[in-house]
Design a protein around this motif. Structure first.
Motif, short mmCIF file in Angstrom:
data_model
loop_
_atom_site.label_atom_id
_atom_site.label_comp_id
_atom_site.label_asym_id
_atom_site.label_seq_id
_atom_site.Cartn_x
_atom_site.Cartn_y
_atom_site.Cartn_z
N LEU A 105 36.20 27.49 45.08
CA LEU A 105 35.26 27.96 44.05
C LEU A 105 35.87 27.71 42.68
CD1 LEU A 105 32.78 29.30 42.95
CD2 LEU A 105 33.64 31.52 43.73
N GLY A 106 35.50 26.56 42.08
CA GLY A 106 35.92 26.24 40.73
C GLY A 106 34.94 26.82 39.73
N LEU A 107 35.46 27.40 38.66
CA LEU A 107 34.62 28.14 37.71
C LEU A 107 34.78 27.60 36.30
CD1 LEU A 107 35.61 31.68 39.00
CD2 LEU A 107 33.46 30.49 39.47
N GLY A 108 33.65 27.40 35.63
CA GLY A 108 33.64 27.01 34.24
C GLY A 108 32.76 27.95 33.44
N ASP A 160 38.40 36.02 50.52
CA ASP A 160 39.47 35.45 49.70
C ASP A 160 39.25 33.97 49.39
OD1 ASP A 160 41.26 37.76 49.42
OD2 ASP A 160 41.52 37.57 51.58
N VAL A 161 38.01 33.61 49.08
CA VAL A 161 37.74 32.23 48.67
C VAL A 161 38.62 31.90 47.46
CG1 VAL A 161 36.00 30.63 47.80
CG2 VAL A 161 35.36 32.38 49.49
N PRO A 162 39.40 30.82 47.49
CA PRO A 162 40.30 30.53 46.38
C PRO A 162 39.53 30.14 45.11
CG PRO A 162 40.36 28.76 47.99
CD PRO A 162 39.56 29.87 48.59
N LEU A 163 39.95 30.73 44.00
CA LEU A 163 39.33 30.45 42.71
C LEU A 163 40.17 29.43 41.95
CD1 LEU A 163 38.38 34.04 41.48
CD2 LEU A 163 37.05 32.47 42.91
N TYR A 164 39.49 28.58 41.19
CA TYR A 164 40.11 27.61 40.30
C TYR A 164 39.44 27.74 38.94
CZ TYR A 164 41.71 25.33 44.63
OH TYR A 164 42.28 25.06 45.85
N ILE A 165 40.22 27.74 37.87
CA ILE A 165 39.65 27.75 36.54
C ILE A 165 39.56 26.31 36.04
CG2 ILE A 165 39.91 28.50 34.15
CD1 ILE A 165 39.23 30.76 36.08
N GLN A 174 44.92 29.12 29.21
CA GLN A 174 45.49 30.45 29.01
C GLN A 174 44.93 31.45 30.00
OE1 GLN A 174 44.36 30.60 24.86
NE2 GLN A 174 46.46 30.22 24.15
N LEU A 175 43.63 31.34 30.30
CA LEU A 175 43.03 32.27 31.25
C LEU A 175 43.59 32.03 32.66
CD1 LEU A 175 40.98 34.47 31.91
CD2 LEU A 175 39.27 32.66 32.25
N ALA A 176 43.67 30.77 33.08
CA ALA A 176 44.21 30.46 34.40
C ALA A 176 45.65 30.95 34.51
CB ALA A 176 44.13 28.96 34.66
N ALA A 177 46.43 30.78 33.45
CA ALA A 177 47.82 31.23 33.46
C ALA A 177 47.91 32.75 33.57
CB ALA A 177 48.53 30.74 32.21
#
Length: 329
Positions: A105-108, A160-165, A174-177
């Motif tokens: 699940l990549g999020l923008g 626990d679907v993995p998230l990606y920013i 900065q948010l992903a970090a």
């Protein structure tokens, strides 16, 4: 250099094609990519774009997942401000329940559309401001630790679907970090902030339950062909298509008209979006990707097609898989 290769499928609707044709081609390509050993395929959410068929991203993922066996599938990305976090948790929780261990699940936070379409989506200009909070709310639903008392995602809770920013600026880095999530940079169309964003992400990264150390995915355009001349011909066709899409609103252009636009300042700006493009023979493309992965400090590359048609794109994927040494399924 050894690193995973993945695919961004933009589900282009070609000249004379229907959306159904495009989606059928996407399935065929996914099945071939799985055979070749690619890591994952992502589909991007776009709206009101006559040339792209991936607007209902989760539905497309479900269709492809049902007809493949092992390749990871996901969004690159879901534009979260267009949706409620609970709805996305339910959609991707359902996907993970049906296809365990295969869903990303990549999020923008971009609209994935123009201003008029943004209003049609019932989205306001302020919607993106709550993106960090929405990501945390979504994460809570998927981990089973809901931030909204009495509200759970079913299906979704505990998947626990993995998230990606996803991002193209320092904000996403900065948010992903801060959240300890993987970071995917859209360098295939927004090259300018790549180095700075990745440096910020790696420097500020905080480990999380999902991820112990930074993980960067970088986008890059690819055309691999049997000869260098053939690859350059395809690249020129891709450039003409790109300026028609961005500067002529997909109006049919002659080659002469497209070339005139390409030579203009506006055309050069569009071409700059394709700064990171690997074009040539399989060996040349593989060498470029090795250099680019080092330049981007990337753990994984996700390749976008710059080829003018699906047949050429699948051939490009086949040649690249062999040159990069992917292990067939």
């Amino acid at each position: 250099m050894t690193f995973p290769l993945s695919i961004l499928d933009l589900a282009h609707i070609g000249d004379g094609e229907t959306a159904g044709d495009s989606l059928s081609h996407s399935l065929v390509m996914a099945q071939r990519a799985e055979e070749l050993g690619y890591q994952r395929i992502w589909y991007a959410e776009h709206h009101n774009m006559a040339g792209i068929a991936s607007s209902a991203t989760s539905v497309l993922i479900a269709h492809v997942a049902a007809h493949t066996r092992t390749i990871r599938l996901g969004s690159g990305g879901v534009m979260l401000p267009n949706h409620s976090p609970l709805t996305i948790a339910e959609q991707f929780g359902t996907l993970e329940t049906l296809h365990p261990g295969r869903i990303d699940l990549g999020l923008g936070r971009a609209p994935g559309s123009d201003q008029q379409t943004m209003r049609a989506l019932r989205r306001t200009p302020m919607s993106a401001d709550s993106f960090p909070q929405d990501v945390l709310e979504l994460q809570g639903y998927l981990t089973g630790e809901s931030r909204i008392p009495g509200v759970d995602a079913t299906p979704g809770k505990g998947t626990d679907v993995p998230l990606y920013i996803l991002g193209s600026s320092l904000f996403g880095a900065q948010l992903a970090a801060a959240l300890g999530l993987p970071y995917a940079f859209a360098s295939h169309f927004a090259p300018d902030a790549l180095e700075e964003a990745v440096a910020v992400y790696r420097r500020e990264f905080k480990p999380s339950a999902q991820l112990e150390r930074p993980y960067v995915i970088a986008g890059v355009n690819v055309i691999a062909a049997d000869t260098a001349d053939e690859a350059q011909e395809q690249f020129l066709a891709a450039k003409r298509t790109r300026v028609a899409r961005f500067l002529a609103r997909d109006r049919k252009l002659t080659q002469e008209e497209a070339d005139l636009i390409l030579a203009s300042p506006a055309g050069q700006q569009v071409l700059h979006m394709m700064k990171y493009s690997a074009v040539g023979t399989p060996g040349e493309v593989a060498e470029y990707l090795d250099r680019f992965a080092g330049h981007a400090q990337a753990d994984e590359l996700i390749v976008a097609s710059a080829a003018p048609d699906r047949k050429a794109w699948i051939r490009s994927l086949e040649l690249l898989a062999t040159a990069h040494g992917l292990t067939p399924a």
